[in-house]
Design an enzyme around this catalytic site. Structure first.
Site, PDB file in Angstrom:
ATOM      1  N   CYS A 418      48.553  37.734  60.762  1.00  0.00           N
ATOM      2  CA  CYS A 418      47.781  38.960  60.577  1.00  0.00           C
ATOM      3  C   CYS A 418      46.675  38.729  59.553  1.00  0.00           C
ATOM      4  O   CYS A 418      46.676  37.749  58.843  1.00  0.00           O
ATOM      5  CB  CYS A 418      48.694  40.079  60.106  1.00  0.00           C
ATOM      6  SG  CYS A 418      49.491  39.672  58.563  1.00  0.00           S
ATOM      7  N   ALA A 448      43.540  45.445  32.955  1.00  0.00           N
ATOM      8  CA  ALA A 448      45.007  45.535  32.875  1.00  0.00           C
ATOM      9  C   ALA A 448      45.540  45.850  34.265  1.00  0.00           C
ATOM     10  O   ALA A 448      45.979  46.967  34.533  1.00  0.00           O
ATOM     11  CB  ALA A 448      45.391  46.636  31.890  1.00  0.00           C
ATOM     12  N   HIS A 542      40.601  45.692  46.927  1.00  0.00           N
ATOM     13  CA  HIS A 542      41.483  44.978  47.844  1.00  0.00           C
ATOM     14  C   HIS A 542      40.616  43.989  48.615  1.00  0.00           C
ATOM     15  O   HIS A 542      39.492  44.308  49.005  1.00  0.00           O
ATOM     16  CB  HIS A 542      42.141  45.963  48.817  1.00  0.00           C
ATOM     17  CG  HIS A 542      42.964  45.282  49.859  1.00  0.00           C
ATOM     18  ND1 HIS A 542      44.237  44.819  49.602  1.00  0.00           N
ATOM     19  CD2 HIS A 542      42.688  44.970  51.140  1.00  0.00           C
ATOM     20  CE1 HIS A 542      44.713  44.241  50.704  1.00  0.00           C
ATOM     21  NE2 HIS A 542      43.788  44.329  51.645  1.00  0.00           N
ATOM     22  N   SER A 543      41.153  42.797  48.835  1.00  0.00           N
ATOM     23  CA  SER A 543      40.364  41.817  49.594  1.00  0.00           C
ATOM     24  C   SER A 543      41.248  41.179  50.645  1.00  0.00           C
ATOM     25  O   SER A 543      42.442  40.972  50.429  1.00  0.00           O
ATOM     26  CB  SER A 543      39.824  40.756  48.641  1.00  0.00           C
ATOM     27  OG  SER A 543      40.903  40.220  47.910  1.00  0.00           O
TER      28      SER A 543
END
Ligand SMILES: Cc1cc2nc3c(=O)[nH]c(=O)nc-3n(C[C@H](O)[C@H](O)[C@H](O)COP(=O)(O)OP(=O)(O)OC[C@H]3O[C@@H](n4cnc5c(N)ncnc54)[C@H](O)[C@@H]3O)c2cc1C
Length: 753
Positions: A418, A448, A542-543
């Site tokens: 996927c 953080a 998000h990558s």
């Protein structure tokens, strides 16, 4: 660029779009090397063909006729085009540096950056003279000189410094053009006085005696005085000072002295000769670094040749072969520089002198021949063939070493699964490389990392949120990341809010770890470049790896709930203001088909990078009643949203709509964005559509925009001062494009005038 999803195995970076690199690009376009990514970093998007420059100055060619457009050529070659001026390389870490963008990594580097007339230690040249290179600066100063000459009264003295072929040609061609222009404006061309000064003992000292004699005669016939054996060591606003202390009066100075090299190749640690030119062997490889090649004026062969475009042109095919061979582990080919070459030197008036070894000749016919040769050369690069795409390309043989093969085999397994996240190590390395940005109200951010970012909303404020995400329309991940951030922030500014934070979502093409890392870094660095000056921070994201590059941001802004701008709120009598020109949809559609000029795309990119933050503040100061940012629905789509929400009608002044350069040409060529058809469905919102649709700008009011301007209603009595201030702030295209009308009984809310 990834050819049909073939992963990038090696990076070839070309610095400069000189005479040899254009040939390299053409050849790689005709025969790509799957797995080899090419990046062209160039100071000029349109590179001049030196042989035609004097003809351009004399008025025989237009700009496009004597410049190679590197935009379509780079696309033809499948190369990324970075518009930037390189000022250093790090040969040990294999990085190219150019201000304003992250370092560019390479495996193989080729340098074809030409040279500049030598003006080191000569005061006043940069300030007062027209140096023959860089060409764009020369051309700008040349236009100013034409105006000065036309405006002047009395004698106008021009000194040309440099007695080589370039100096002689420029003296003759500029004189011809200025004399013709003076005649055209009804002034006396005899007011012009030309002198040519050279430190050599003769003019054209690299050529044979016959050529020298011919040009001495031609210059005398054209009343251009010659002063040989004279070194100029100062230029002022109205004179040049020679080494013997004499002052020569001059209203203008044209500087065409011997070629010099910039300092960065030597400072970077490449082997250079005493003049700073990059030393290369017969394979055009740097003597110090085998993965660095150099050609043209920037290079110095062991058996040196004059600094002339002829050699750079001849080196092109050998360089293309050697770069291909270097990438795929094949044998390099030696470059054998010709001892004698035919030089055709023009005299400005469609006449030329030929020079070869000890032979010389002159005639008008020679100019016709030169013109034919030069135009043929240009067609080679400006008229590119359509190439068939290989639907099942394989990696080029020999391009992958053992390590690459190992990495690629794990990649195949990853791709089989996927859409995977980018590896944790890659991500953390990228995060470490990015500059830190913080705000007190971002309680948990990138510094953080946790499962979520945590934000606080100060008392009295509310948070506005928006998200945008799109497929890359540029191969330059840094610029794409910056435009995507600007596009996303447009929504925040359109609400009148102050940006607070952003989360990024990136899809990076499957590839070798270092390539994925570099791409992700460039995307995020581009986004940060835009976010940071607005005061907002990148709080997380998000990558993932996927089939193609795509990027977007979720952005948050803060605002006093009583000050929120909505699409509703337009008042009858308001002027409708647009802060940026339109046309990005059609221009990028044209770019994808190699039908857009490089300078159009470059200007469109610059426009997309302009933040709307200051414009929003200005609109606020002048009491804007409603606002939106211009994006995918085009002017009409967004105006319908505003008029409906505000229960008003609008008049749109078609002739006032600001357009990006080239947009009218591309719509006239029938090139439209894929979203255009959908946007056009809204045309029923326009009254008297039959008549108005005939206007040439009509398609552009439906053109979808990326990072477009703000569209706002501003009270009529305030709008003049508002536009003036927007111009002062740098929104030079900001303009009133229409008027808000009371709601009528017409079904269509928009009337065009
Ligand atoms: C007036 C004049 C007339 C001439 N006429 C002739 C002629 O008829 N025939 C002939 O053979 N020679 C002629 N010459 C000489 C000729 O211009 C040069 O020898 C030739 O241009 C060198 O070619 P090149 O490929 O090395 O570099 P260039 O043609 O100068 O190309 C260099 C490229 O590199 C880019 N560049 C430069 N610095 C950087 C950087 N730091 N980062 C990124 N990109 C960079 C530039 O934008 C440009 O695209 C003439 C010169 C002059 C001044």
């Amino acid at each position: 660029m990834q050819i049909n999803n073939i992963p990038v195995v090696k990076d070839l970076v070309l610095i400069g779009g000189g005479h040899a690199h254009v040939s390299v690009l053409k050849r790689f376009g005709m025969k790509p090397v799957p797995g080899l990514r090419i990046t062209l970093v160039t100071r000029d998007i349109h590179t001049p063909y030196s042989g035609m420059l004097p003809g351009f100055v004399a008025g025989h060619y237009d700009y496009d006729g004597c410049h190679i457009d590197l935009g379509p050529l780079a696309r033809f070659a499948g190369a990324r085009l970075y518009h930037a001026e390189v000022d250093g390389i790090d040969p040990e870490n294999k990085r190219v540096y150019a201000p304003g963008r992250p370092p560019v990594a390479y495996d193989i580097l080729s340098i074809n950056t030409g040279s500049r007339p030598n003006s080191i230690n000569i005061s006043g040249v940069d300030e007062f003279a027209l140096a023959a290179k860089p060409i764009d600066i020369f051309l700008r100063k040349w236009q100013q000189l034409i105006e000065r000459v036309c405006d002047s009264e009395g004698p106008f003295r021009i000194v040309v410094v440099g007695g080589g072929a370039g100096g002689v040609e420029l003296a003759l061609s500029t004189q011809l053009h200025l004399q013709n222009t003076l005649r055209d404006v009804g002034k006396d061309p005899e007011r012009l006085h030309y002198a040519l000064i050279t430190s050599s003992d003769s003019i054209m000292h690299m050529h044979n005696r016959g050529v020298r004699k011919r040009f001495e005669r031609i210059l005398a016939e054209r009343n251009i005085g010659i002063k040989t054996g004279t070194r100029v060591n100062e230029v002022t606003a109205n004179s040049v000072r020679t080494a013997d202390g004499a002052l020569i009066d001059s209203e203008a100075v044209i500087w065409v002295t011997t070629a010099s090299s910039p300092g960065w190749p030597s400072q970077s640690g490449l082997a250079v000769d005493t003049e700073g030119f990059i030393q290369v062997d017969e394979h055009l490889q740097s003597l110090s670094h085998k993965n660095v090649f150099a050609v043209g004026d920037a290079a110095e062969l062991r058996d040196p040749r004059p600094k002339s475009g002829v050699f750079a042109v001849r080196q092109g095919p050998v360089l293309a072969h050697n770069l291909r061979a270097a990438a795929t582990g094949k044998t390099l080919r030696p470059y054998r520089a010709q001892k004698k070459f035919l030089g055709l030197i023009s005299t400005g008036n469609q006449y030329a002198v030929a020079s070869r070894g000890n032979w010389s000749y002159e005639s008008a016919w020679l100019w016709t021949m030169k013109d034919w040769i030069d135009r043929k050369f240009m067609r080679n690069f400006n008229e590119l063939p359509d190439m068939e795409q290989d639907d099942n390309p394989a990696l080029a043989a020999g391009i992958a070493d053992a390590e690459a093969i190992r990495e690629l085999s794990t990649l195949a397994m990853r791709c089989g699964g996927c859409g995977a996240k980018v590896g944790a190590t890659v991500l953390s390395r990228v995060m470490q490389r990015l500059p830190d940005t913080q705000r007190d109200d971002v309680l948990i951010g990138r510094d953080a990392p946790d499962d979520c970012a945590m934000l606080s909303v100060p008392h009295g404020k509310v948070m506005v949120q928006s998200v945008d995400y799109f497929r890359a329309f540029l191969e330059d991940a840094y610029t794409f990341g910056a435009i995507a951030a600007n596009h996303a922030l447009g929504d925040i500014f359109a609400m009148g809010a102050e940006p607070q934070s952003a989360l990024a979502i990136a899809t990076v093409p499957y590839g070798r770890e270092r390539v994925v890392e570099e791409t992700l870094y460039e995307l995020l660095a581009g986004a940060l470049h835009i976010l940071a000056p607005t005061g907002s921070v990148l709080a997380g994201g998000h990558s993932s790896e996927g089939a193609e590059l795509a990027f977007g941001l979720a952005v948050n802004g803060l605002i006093d709930p009583n000050k929120v701008w909505r699409k509703q709120g337009l008042q009858p009598g308001d002027a409708i203001v647009l802060t940026k020109p339109v046309g990005t949809g059609t221009l990028f559609a044209a770019e994808m088909r190699s039908k857009a000029k490089g300078r159009w795309i470059d200007a469109a990119i610059q426009s997309m990078l302009v933040s709307s933050q200051q414009a929003a503040a200005c609109l606020r100061r002048y009491g804007a009643t409603a606002c939106t940012d211009l994006t995918g629905f085009g002017i009409v789509g967004h105006l319908i949203e505003m008029t409906r929400a505000s229960a008003v009608d609008a008049i749109l002044t078609m002739d006032a709509i600001p357009l990006l350069d080239g947009a009218l040409e591309t719509v006239e060529a029938g090139i439209l964005s894929s979203l255009q058809a959908q946007n056009l469905r809204l045309r029923r919102a326009i009254q008297d559509i039959e008549q108005t649709s005939k206007h040439p700008v009509f398609p552009l009011i439906f053109d979808p925009q990326t990072a477009g301007g703000l569209l706002a209603g501003v009270p009529n009595e305030q709008v003049g001062a508002c536009i003036d201030e927007l111009h002062v702030m740098g929104y030079s295209d900001a303009v009133i494009i229409g008027q808000v009308d009371p709601l009528s009984d017409q079904q269509a809310p928009i009337r065009i005038q």
